[in-house]
Design an enzyme around this catalytic site. Structure first.
Site, PDB file in Angstrom:
ATOM      1  N   CYS A 192       0.832  -1.203   0.000  1.00 22.83           N
ATOM      2  CA  CYS A 192       0.000   0.000   0.000  1.00 22.83           C
ATOM      3  C   CYS A 192       0.868   1.255   0.000  1.00 22.83           C
ATOM      4  O   CYS A 192       1.747   1.409   0.848  1.00 22.83           O
ATOM      5  CB  CYS A 192      -0.902  -0.002   1.230  1.00 22.83           C
ATOM      6  N   CYS A 195       0.169   3.290   3.581  1.00 21.45           N
ATOM      7  CA  CYS A 195       0.613   2.884   4.922  1.00 21.45           C
ATOM      8  C   CYS A 195       1.686   1.802   4.909  1.00 21.45           C
ATOM      9  O   CYS A 195       2.249   1.483   5.963  1.00 21.45           O
ATOM     10  CB  CYS A 195      -0.581   2.410   5.748  1.00 21.45           C
ATOM     11  N   CYS A 208      -6.383  -2.635   1.069  1.00 24.61           N
ATOM     12  CA  CYS A 208      -5.207  -2.608   1.930  1.00 24.61           C
ATOM     13  C   CYS A 208      -5.540  -3.290   3.252  1.00 24.61           C
ATOM     14  O   CYS A 208      -6.612  -3.061   3.829  1.00 24.61           O
ATOM     15  CB  CYS A 208      -4.766  -1.168   2.179  1.00 24.61           C
ATOM     16  N   CYS A 211      -5.069  -0.119   6.112  1.00 27.78           N
ATOM     17  CA  CYS A 211      -5.750   1.182   6.144  1.00 27.78           C
ATOM     18  C   CYS A 211      -6.993   1.108   5.269  1.00 27.78           C
ATOM     19  O   CYS A 211      -7.426   0.023   4.881  1.00 27.78           O
ATOM     20  CB  CYS A 211      -4.809   2.305   5.682  1.00 27.78           C
ATOM     21  N   ASP A 327      19.474  -0.844 -18.606  1.00 29.44           N
ATOM     22  CA  ASP A 327      19.437  -1.971 -17.673  1.00 29.44           C
ATOM     23  C   ASP A 327      18.468  -3.027 -18.190  1.00 29.44           C
ATOM     24  O   ASP A 327      17.269  -2.761 -18.359  1.00 29.44           O
ATOM     25  CB  ASP A 327      18.990  -1.457 -16.308  1.00 29.44           C
TER      26      ASP A 327
END
Length: 403
Positions: A192, A195, A208, A211, A327
Site C-alpha cells: 500500500c 501505509c 489494503c 488502512c 538496464d
C-alpha cells in the site's frame, strides 16, 4: 509576436526534419519553438479543450482511440506518434493549427509540468509499473508525484480503479470517474502506498490490509468483449486492435469522450477504424509471411503482449539503447512460460541477455543475427514480432525500406 515567430519556427524546423529524412520533426520543432518562447506550449494550448493521457503502458494507443472518439466533435490536435514530452506537445499543437480540441499523450514524469502549461479539461491515468530501471522513478514515488499534482487542481480525472497506485494518486482529486480497466501485472502494487501494509486481492476486488485504501466502485467496466457504461448498459467493442488490454484502453477513451457528451455509439464507430498505432499491431506481408508487430517495453507490457500473440512462430527482439533504458535486468521479472511449445527466435543488441533469461525459464529458442534471417528461418504463414522500443523501430525501418 514572439509566440507567432516561435510557432512558425516550430513548423519550419519540423518540416525540414521530415524533408531531410532525419525524423518526423515532433521533437526538434518543439525544442526550437520553446527556445524562442518558453511559454509557447501554454500559448498554443490556450482556447482549446484538452485531454491529457498518462501512464506507464498504453498511452499511445489510448491517445489514438480517444482522438478517434473525440473526432466526432471536430478537429482534434494530437501527438499521435508518441512524442510525449513538452517539446512534442508544442510541435503537435503548432502543426495542427487552431483546433477546438487536443488529446495529448504525456510521459508520466512530465504530467505536473504539462498540467501547469495546458490546463486540461480531463486527465486520464492508466497504470503505473516499473520501467527503464536505470533512470525512471520508483513506482510509489511516481504515484506520490501524481497525487501531489492532482491535489492542488480542480480537474476531472478518469482513472483505473484496478491499479492501487493509480487509485491512491487519483483519489485526492475532487472529480474522478473510475474505470475498471484491469491490472494483470501485480508485482508493483503488493504494498500500500499510503501505509506500507500488504494489498489483498479477491476476484476483481482489492484492499489494503492496514488502512482504508480499497478498490473504488467503477462507473465503467470492461466485461467480456465490451464495456458497461455508468447506466449499466453493455456495449460491444469491436476493434481492429488485439487483446483485452485494448478493450480496456477503449473503455478509458469512452469515459473521456463521455465528458464531452460524445455518444457512445458514435465514439465506437470511429474507434473501429483504428488499425494500428505508430506501427504497433500492424500486419505486414513479406516473402509470403504475414508479420504482426507488437511493442513491449517493460514486464507489464510483455505480459500483455503474450496475451495478444497467437500461437505461431514468434521473434523476440531486445536492445538496450538510450531510449530503451540501459538496464536489462527487468527481463528476470518477465515470465516467458506462455511461449513454451512455440518456435521462438531471438535477435537484437542484447539477444544474449534474453538467451540466458529464456534458458532459466526453460524456453527453447533459436538465435538469429537479423530480422531478415528470422524470416528465412520460419515457414510461410504468420510471424509474431515482440520487441522493445529501438528494436521495434529497427524492424519497422527494415520493413519500410522494402515496402
Amino acid at each position: 509576436m514572439r509566440a507567432k515567430l516561435a510557432t512558425s519556427a516550430t513548423r519550419s524546423a519540423a518540416a525540414l526534419s521530415r524533408a531531410t529524412g532525419r525524423g518526423d520533426g515532433s521533437v526538434i520543432g518543439g525544442r526550437i519553438g520553446l527556445m524562442i518562447d518558453p511559454n509557447l506550449l501554454a500559448e498554443l494550448a490556450s482556447g482549446r479543450q484538452i485531454v491529457l493521457i498518462s501512464g506507464t503502458n498504453g498511452k499511445t494507443t489510448t491517445t489514438r482511440l480517444t482522438t478517434a472518439a473525440m473526432s466526432v466533435l471536430g478537429n482534434v490536435a494530437t501527438n499521435g506518434l508518441g512524442a510525449n514530452m513538452p517539446t512534442g506537445h508544442t510541435s503537435a499543437l503548432a502543426k495542427a493549427g487552431p483546433t477546438p480540441y487536443a488529446v495529448l499523450e504525456v510521459d508520466e514524469h512530465y504530467l505536473d509540468q504539462v498540467l501547469d502549461a495546458t490546463h486540461p479539461r480531463v486527465v486520464a491515468l492508466l497504470n503505473l509499473s516499473r520501467d527503464q530501471l536505470d533512470r525512471a522513478k520508483e513506482v510509489a514515488m511516481m504515484a506520490a508525484l501524481w497525487r501531489e499534482s492532482l491535489a492542488k487542481r480542480d480537474i476531472q480525472v478518469v482513472a483505473n480503479a484496478d491499479d492501487p497506485m493509480v487509485t491512491w494518486a487519483a483519489q485526492v482529486a475532487e472529480h474522478v470517474t473510475w474505470v475498471a480497466a484491469g491490472q494483470r501485472w501485480h508485482d508493483d502494487s503488493w504494498v500500500c502506498p499510503e501505509c506500507g501494509a500488504t494489498i489483498e486481492r479477491m476476484g476483481d476486488a482489492w484492499w489494503c490490509s492496514g488502512c482504508t485504501l480499497h478498490r473504488p466502485v467503477p462507473q465503467w467496466t470492461v466485461q467480456h468483449d465490451g464495456v458497461v457504461d455508468p447506466t449499466g448498459t453493455y456495449h460491444e467493442v469491436k476493434l481492429q486492435l488485439p487483446g483485452r488490454v485494448n478493450r480496456a484502453n477503449a473503455a478509458t477513451a469512452l469515459a473521456v469522450a463521455a465528458h464531452f457528451r460524445v455518444r457512445i455509439a458514435d465514439a465506437l464507430a470511429r474507434m473501429t477504424e483504428v488499425k494500428s498505432i505508430a506501427g504497433r499491431y500492424a500486419m505486414v506481408e513479406r516473402d509470403g509471411r504475414m508479420i504482426r508487430l507488437l511493442l513491449s517495453k517493460n514486464p507489464a507490457g510483455w505480459l500483455e503482449a503474450f496475451d495478444m500473440a497467437d500461437n505461431v512462430p514468434t521473434l523476440l527482439a531486445i536492445n538496450a539503447r538510450d531510449p530503451d533504458g540501459l538496464d536489462t535486468s527487468w527481463l528476470y521479472d518477465v515470465d516467458f512460460s506462455p511461449l513454451r511449445g512455440r518456435h521462438v527466435l531471438i535477435t537484437g543488441d542484447r539477444a544474449m541477455d534474453l538467451a540466458v533469461r529464456l534458458t532459466v525459464n526453460g524456453i527453447a529458442f533459436q538465435h538469429v543475427p537479423s530480422f531478415g534471417r528470422a524470416l528465412a528461418s520460419v515457414p510461410p504463414g504468420r510471424l509474431e514480432v515482440i520487441a522493445n522500443y529501438t528494436a521495434f523501430q529497427d524492424i519497422r525501418a527494415e520493413l519500410d525500406r522494402v515496402n
